[in-house]
Design an enzyme around this catalytic site. Structure first.
Site, mmCIF file in Angstrom:
data_model
loop_
_atom_site.group_PDB
_atom_site.id
_atom_site.type_symbol
_atom_site.label_atom_id
_atom_site.label_comp_id
_atom_site.label_asym_id
_atom_site.label_seq_id
_atom_site.Cartn_x
_atom_site.Cartn_y
_atom_site.Cartn_z
ATOM 1 N N ASP A 129 69.179 -12.208 36.713
ATOM 2 C CA ASP A 129 69.240 -13.064 35.531
ATOM 3 C C ASP A 129 69.536 -14.496 35.979
ATOM 4 O O ASP A 129 70.635 -14.794 36.451
ATOM 5 C CB ASP A 129 70.330 -12.551 34.581
ATOM 6 C CG ASP A 129 70.443 -13.364 33.306
ATOM 7 O OD1 ASP A 129 69.764 -14.404 33.190
ATOM 8 O OD2 ASP A 129 71.226 -12.971 32.425
ATOM 9 N N HIS A 141 58.537 -11.705 56.590
ATOM 10 C CA HIS A 141 59.085 -10.375 56.866
ATOM 11 C C HIS A 141 59.722 -10.328 58.254
ATOM 12 O O HIS A 141 60.550 -9.464 58.532
ATOM 13 C CB HIS A 141 57.962 -9.335 56.764
ATOM 14 C CG HIS A 141 58.435 -7.916 56.727
ATOM 15 N ND1 HIS A 141 59.762 -7.551 56.849
ATOM 16 C CD2 HIS A 141 57.755 -6.756 56.580
ATOM 17 C CE1 HIS A 141 59.869 -6.229 56.778
ATOM 18 N NE2 HIS A 141 58.666 -5.731 56.615
#
Length: 472
Positions: free
Chosen positions: A410, A175
């Site tokens: 995808d 992060h």
């Protein structure tokens, strides 16, 4: 226990390096002041599940299925290597003082794992605690700074292969070098690269620029009056993470019920759910600790993406952290008459109005012009740190991953059936993420076991939320 369902066997660990070497002018990345605010050990987890009917033919040939799975992993590895050429800091390592990233193409970690159960079993009992085994285990090795080794990868991926032929991709990214926007862009870019080899022109427009430090200058703590960041104290407190699902019609009803308190503004999904969860958490704390509602203040922390708030707006492809924090305090004066009342509840309309007003006030005063005042941003972060140190106040943090296009990822075998966030290991935190329909929201809440016991049985919460329902 649902955790008994998952048996994860690590098959292989390997390092994936960028397919092309990082140019020398880009081999050192300076952190921005917002990067400096994030502890090195924080690696938010993400899980994308892909059902078997998207990626395995129905032949039932087990040998062919296993070969297919190996092909999937190789496909992910090759496309990841291409993607890392654009996200080169994720293949780097920390400098000794954790104040810079050395982009020397050391690589990301890629773990292949076999999961001895079916996706349907996971979806029947989607426990956030159970899901932690499906993301890479990045620990705190012996090192300097806040205890994190400079050799620790900044990105780790785990490809989980299920008995049914389904796949789950688990990710952890530091992060300190990526916020939600950059993490989402990375996943989208990786998926598009896997889908068409990276030749799609969309990938070109998604490539980030890791020059946030030029906009948000870092602070020199050795020669500055500002106190240097210190690692957070790790408390040995038992907590539990649970999943609460808010379907679109229930959210619409809640928005309608609270519209009068927020007029003339239309209440957003995340705003009304934040107020509801904060309210129910304060009430649960009161019941679990036998402290009257009207006697204890509380804070609620939110994060805001600064890219579009700047004048003029910055590009969404700005890499790194560009997130400011704001926090709102509910004082006992907000809980009118609670100390004299037998009704141990908070008025939700009052609370959501307080939350909106606090957000607007801090938005209006947060620095959003260049040259950016890093000292002011750091001062606000330190103010919240001092506030968190007040043990007589209840603190709840939030994060929203809504509106990120995770469900469009995808990799060549269809879009995700489900995207979720395992337990993060951080207490008093709620994270919001879209349902697959883009209208409903899942909330992952981590609080103490005592607070959760009362929270999950709150009648007002249950008017709008389902507690950990099966994934449809």
């Amino acid at each position: 226990m649902a955790t008994d369902l998952i048996k994860v066997e690590i098959i292989e660990r390997q390092t994936v390096k960028p397919s092309s070497p990082t140019p020398h002018p880009l081999r050192t990345i300076q952190l921005s002041v917002f990067d400096q605010m994030i502890p090195c050990h924080v690696y938010p987890p993400t899980l994308l599940f892909y059902a078997a009917n998207n990626n395995v033919n129905g032949s039932g040939d087990v040998a062919a299925m296993r070969m297919k799975k190996r092909d999937y992993c190789q496909h992910l590895i090759q496309s990841l290597a291409k993607t890392l050429t654009h996200f080169y800091p994720l293949a780097g390592r920390w400098s000794k003082g954790h104040d810079m990233i050395q982009c020397t193409d050391d690589g990301a970690e890629f773990v292949t794992a076999r999961v001895k159960c079916s996706l349907s079993q996971i979806f029947e009992h989607p426990d956030p605690e159970m899901l932690t085994g499906l993301v890479p285990a990045i620990g705190q090795a012996d090192g300097d700074g806040d205890g994190v080794s400079t050799r620790l990868p900044l990105l780790a991926v785990q490809a989980n292969l299920f008995d049914c032929g389904g796949i789950a991709i688990g990710l952890k990214m530091s992060h300190r070098i990526v916020d939600g926007t950059t993490a989402s862009t990375f996943i989208s870019c990786w998926a598009k690269t896997a889908l068409d080899g990276g030749d799609n022109h969309q990938v070109h427009f998604m490539v980030p620029k890791f020059n946030a430090a030029s906009y948000f200058p870092p602070l020199d703590f050795l020669n500055s009056s500002q106190p240097s960041p210190s690692p957070p104290e790790l408390l040995d407190i038992k907590y539990i993470t649970k999943r609460f699902v808010f379907d679109a019609p229930k959210i619409a009803t809640l928005q309608s019920n609270l519209a009068s308190a927020l007029a003339p503004h239309a209440p957003t999904r995340v705003l009304v759910l934040s107020a509801l969860i904060w309210k129910c958490a304060m009430e649960a704390l009161s019941k679990s600790s036998n402290i009257p509602l009207g006697s204890r203040p509380s804070s609620f922390k939110l994060a805001m993406d600064l890219r579009r708030r700047f004048e003029p707006p910055m590009s969404q492809t700005l890499g790194g952290n560009a997130v400011g924090i704001i926090f709102v305090i509910a004082t006992p004066s907000l809980l009118k008459g609670q100390e004299e009342s037998d009704d141990e509840t908070i008025d939700l309309k009052d609370l959501v109005a307080k939350l909106r007003k606090g957000i607007e006030q801090q938005n209006a005063t947060y620095p959003t012009k260049l040259p950016f005042d890093s000292n002011e941003a750091w001062k606000r972060d330190q103010e919240y740190g001092k506030l968190r140190g007040n043990v007589d106040m209840y603190h709840l943090c939030s994060g929203s991953w809504c509106r990120f296009p995770f469900y469009e990822a995808d990799f060549g075998w269809g879009k995700p059936t489900w995207v979720s966030i395992p337990s993060t290991g951080i207490k008093d935190l709620v994270i919001f993420i879209d349902k697959r329909d883009g209208k409903g929201i899942e909330a992952l809440l981590s609080v103490s076991e005592e607070i959760m016991e009362h929270f999950e049985s709150n009648p007002e919460l249950l008017k709008y939320a389902s507690v950990n329902p099966r994934v449809m």
